[in-house]
Scaffold this motif. Structure first.
Motif, mmCIF file in Angstrom:
data_model
loop_
_atom_site.group_PDB
_atom_site.id
_atom_site.type_symbol
_atom_site.label_atom_id
_atom_site.label_comp_id
_atom_site.label_asym_id
_atom_site.label_seq_id
_atom_site.Cartn_x
_atom_site.Cartn_y
_atom_site.Cartn_z
ATOM 1 N N LEU A 112 21.647 16.065 40.609
ATOM 2 C CA LEU A 112 22.363 16.143 41.888
ATOM 3 C C LEU A 112 23.555 15.193 41.840
ATOM 4 O O LEU A 112 23.388 13.992 41.619
ATOM 5 C CB LEU A 112 21.420 15.744 43.028
ATOM 6 C CG LEU A 112 22.054 15.656 44.419
ATOM 7 C CD1 LEU A 112 22.588 17.011 44.872
ATOM 8 C CD2 LEU A 112 21.044 15.116 45.437
ATOM 9 N N SER A 113 24.744 15.758 42.016
ATOM 10 C CA SER A 113 25.952 14.932 42.006
ATOM 11 C C SER A 113 26.692 15.163 43.326
ATOM 12 O O SER A 113 27.555 16.049 43.433
ATOM 13 C CB SER A 113 26.822 15.309 40.800
ATOM 14 O OG SER A 113 27.920 14.432 40.714
ATOM 15 N N PRO A 114 26.322 14.393 44.337
ATOM 16 C CA PRO A 114 26.852 14.645 45.691
ATOM 17 C C PRO A 114 28.344 14.326 45.789
ATOM 18 O O PRO A 114 28.850 13.444 45.094
ATOM 19 C CB PRO A 114 26.058 13.661 46.571
ATOM 20 C CG PRO A 114 25.060 13.009 45.694
ATOM 21 C CD PRO A 114 25.479 13.203 44.288
ATOM 22 N N LEU A 131 20.251 11.425 40.046
ATOM 23 C CA LEU A 131 21.371 11.382 40.993
ATOM 24 C C LEU A 131 22.554 10.826 40.205
ATOM 25 O O LEU A 131 22.465 9.741 39.638
ATOM 26 C CB LEU A 131 21.046 10.438 42.152
ATOM 27 C CG LEU A 131 22.180 10.203 43.163
ATOM 28 C CD1 LEU A 131 22.376 11.439 44.043
ATOM 29 C CD2 LEU A 131 21.874 8.987 44.043
ATOM 30 N N LYS A 132 23.628 11.591 40.171
ATOM 31 C CA LYS A 132 24.798 11.150 39.392
ATOM 32 C C LYS A 132 25.983 11.033 40.351
ATOM 33 O O LYS A 132 26.481 12.046 40.844
ATOM 34 C CB LYS A 132 25.081 12.160 38.288
ATOM 35 C CG LYS A 132 26.205 11.786 37.357
ATOM 36 C CD LYS A 132 26.264 12.760 36.177
ATOM 37 C CE LYS A 132 26.719 14.133 36.597
ATOM 38 N NZ LYS A 132 26.585 15.137 35.547
ATOM 39 N N VAL A 133 26.380 9.804 40.601
ATOM 40 C CA VAL A 133 27.498 9.594 41.524
ATOM 41 C C VAL A 133 28.742 9.280 40.702
ATOM 42 O O VAL A 133 28.728 8.398 39.834
ATOM 43 C CB VAL A 133 27.195 8.456 42.520
ATOM 44 C CG1 VAL A 133 28.368 8.263 43.477
ATOM 45 C CG2 VAL A 133 25.921 8.772 43.302
ATOM 46 N N ILE A 134 29.799 10.031 40.972
ATOM 47 C CA ILE A 134 31.062 9.836 40.264
ATOM 48 C C ILE A 134 31.846 8.725 40.968
ATOM 49 O O ILE A 134 32.050 8.769 42.187
ATOM 50 C CB ILE A 134 31.894 11.144 40.255
ATOM 51 C CG1 ILE A 134 31.052 12.336 39.746
ATOM 52 C CG2 ILE A 134 33.162 10.964 39.429
ATOM 53 C CD1 ILE A 134 30.429 12.152 38.392
ATOM 54 N N ILE A 135 32.256 7.750 40.160
ATOM 55 C CA ILE A 135 32.981 6.606 40.735
ATOM 56 C C ILE A 135 34.471 6.785 40.459
ATOM 57 O O ILE A 135 34.949 6.667 39.326
ATOM 58 C CB ILE A 135 32.466 5.273 40.130
ATOM 59 C CG1 ILE A 135 30.960 5.111 40.399
ATOM 60 C CG2 ILE A 135 33.263 4.095 40.705
ATOM 61 C CD1 ILE A 135 30.558 4.963 41.852
ATOM 62 N N TYR A 136 35.179 7.063 41.555
ATOM 63 C CA TYR A 136 36.636 7.254 41.477
ATOM 64 C C TYR A 136 37.347 6.039 42.066
ATOM 65 O O TYR A 136 38.397 5.639 41.613
ATOM 66 C CB TYR A 136 37.005 8.526 42.249
ATOM 67 C CG TYR A 136 38.470 8.855 42.259
ATOM 68 C CD1 TYR A 136 39.049 9.575 41.217
ATOM 69 C CD2 TYR A 136 39.288 8.460 43.322
ATOM 70 C CE1 TYR A 136 40.396 9.883 41.215
ATOM 71 C CE2 TYR A 136 40.638 8.771 43.329
ATOM 72 C CZ TYR A 136 41.189 9.484 42.274
ATOM 73 O OH TYR A 136 42.522 9.787 42.277
ATOM 74 N N ASN A 137 36.731 5.453 43.104
ATOM 75 C CA ASN A 137 37.324 4.261 43.713
ATOM 76 C C ASN A 137 36.204 3.351 44.243
ATOM 77 O O ASN A 137 35.019 3.674 44.157
ATOM 78 C CB ASN A 137 38.328 4.628 44.817
ATOM 79 C CG ASN A 137 37.672 5.434 45.930
ATOM 80 O OD1 ASN A 137 36.472 5.299 46.188
ATOM 81 N ND2 ASN A 137 38.447 6.283 46.580
#
Ligand code: SF4
Length: 196
Positions: A112-114, A131-137
Motif C-alpha cells: 500500500l503506497s498511499p 506500507l510504502k510512503v514516498i518522501i518528496y518533501n
C-alpha cells in the motif's frame, strides 16, 4: 479484458521482496494525479490495448512464480478475475496500489503506497503487508506517521525517496529512520541497476 500497458520479467526493486525475480503486469488507468508520477503514460486507460485475462496469465506463467500487478492504479478495475486466474495456475499475486479504490482480488502480498491527494479506502489499511510512503518533501514524514497509525501491527513500514528528490531527501530519510527505527529505508534499486 484489462487495459494492459506493459508486462515484463525483471527483479522487484522495492520493498520487502526486492531482489526477487518477478513478472510485472502494468495495468493502465489512474486518476490519482501525483505530480511527480513517473508513469504518467499509464493514466489514460484508452491508449492501452484491452487484453484478455487469459492472454495475460499465459504470458505471466512462462516467466515467474511471483506476479506483481501494478499501474497506473490497478484497483481502478475489478482485480477478482485476474487474480483468480493467476492463482488457478499456482502463481503468487502481489499488488502495488495507492488504495484509492476498494480492494478487489486475492493477494498474497499487498504493498500500500498511499497518496495525499486521494487517500486509501479504509479497509485496505489492515490488509496491507507493507506500507510504502514516498518522501518528496518534509511534510511527507508527517503524512507517513498519519498513515502508519492506520495499518496493522505486522505491516512493514517503508520510507522511499521520490526518485527526482533522492539526493535531497535521502539524508533526511536516513536521519529519520535512525531516530524512528520502526521505519525501514526502501530504494528503487531497479533504477540503480538500470533494469525496468
Ligand atoms: S497513484 Fe501511482 S500511477 Fe497514479 S498518479 Fe500516483 S504515482 Fe502515478
Amino acid at each position: 479484458m484489462l487495459p494492459l500497458m506493459e508486462e515484463f520479467y525483471t527483479i522487484q526493486g522495492e520493498g520487502y521482496h526486492k531482489g526477487k525475480a518477478a513478472y510485472f503486469v502494468r495495468i493502465g488507468g489512474c486518476d490519482v494525479g501525483c505530480h511527480w508520477c513517473d508513469v504518467k503514460e499509464s493514466w489514460n486507460p484508452d491508449i492501452h490495448p484491452p487484453t484478455s485475462i487469459d492472454a495475460i496469465v499465459d504470458q505471466a506463467k512462462k516467466y515467474a512464480k511471483t506476479i506483481v500487478v501494478t499501474g497506473g492504479e490497478p484497483l481502478t478495475w475489478d482485480m477478482g478475475p485476474l487474480t483468480a486466474a493467476l492463482k488457478e495456475v499456482g502463481l503468487d499475486t502481489h499488488i502495488e496500489t495507492s488504495g484509492a479504490y476498494p480492494l478487489s482480488g486475492q493477494w498474497d502480498w499487498i504493498c500500500l503506497s498511499p497518496k495525499k491527494i486521494k487517500l486509501p479506502v479504509a479497509p485496505i489499511y489492515k490488509k496491507a503487508h507493507e506500507l510504502k510512503v514516498i518522501i518528496y518533501n518534509q511534510d511527507d514524514f508527517r503524512f507517513a506517521e498519519e498513515q502508519a497509525a492506520q495499518v496493522g501491527p505486522d505491516c512493514i513500514l517503508y520510507l522511499q525517496p521520490e526518485w527526482s528528490k533522492r539526493d535531497k531527501m535521502m539524508p533526511k530519510i536516513v536521519d529519520y529512520v535512525m531516530a524512528n527505527p520502526k521505519w525501514v529505508v526502501s530504494l528503487q534499486t531497479h533504477k540503480y541497476l538500470n533494469i525496468p
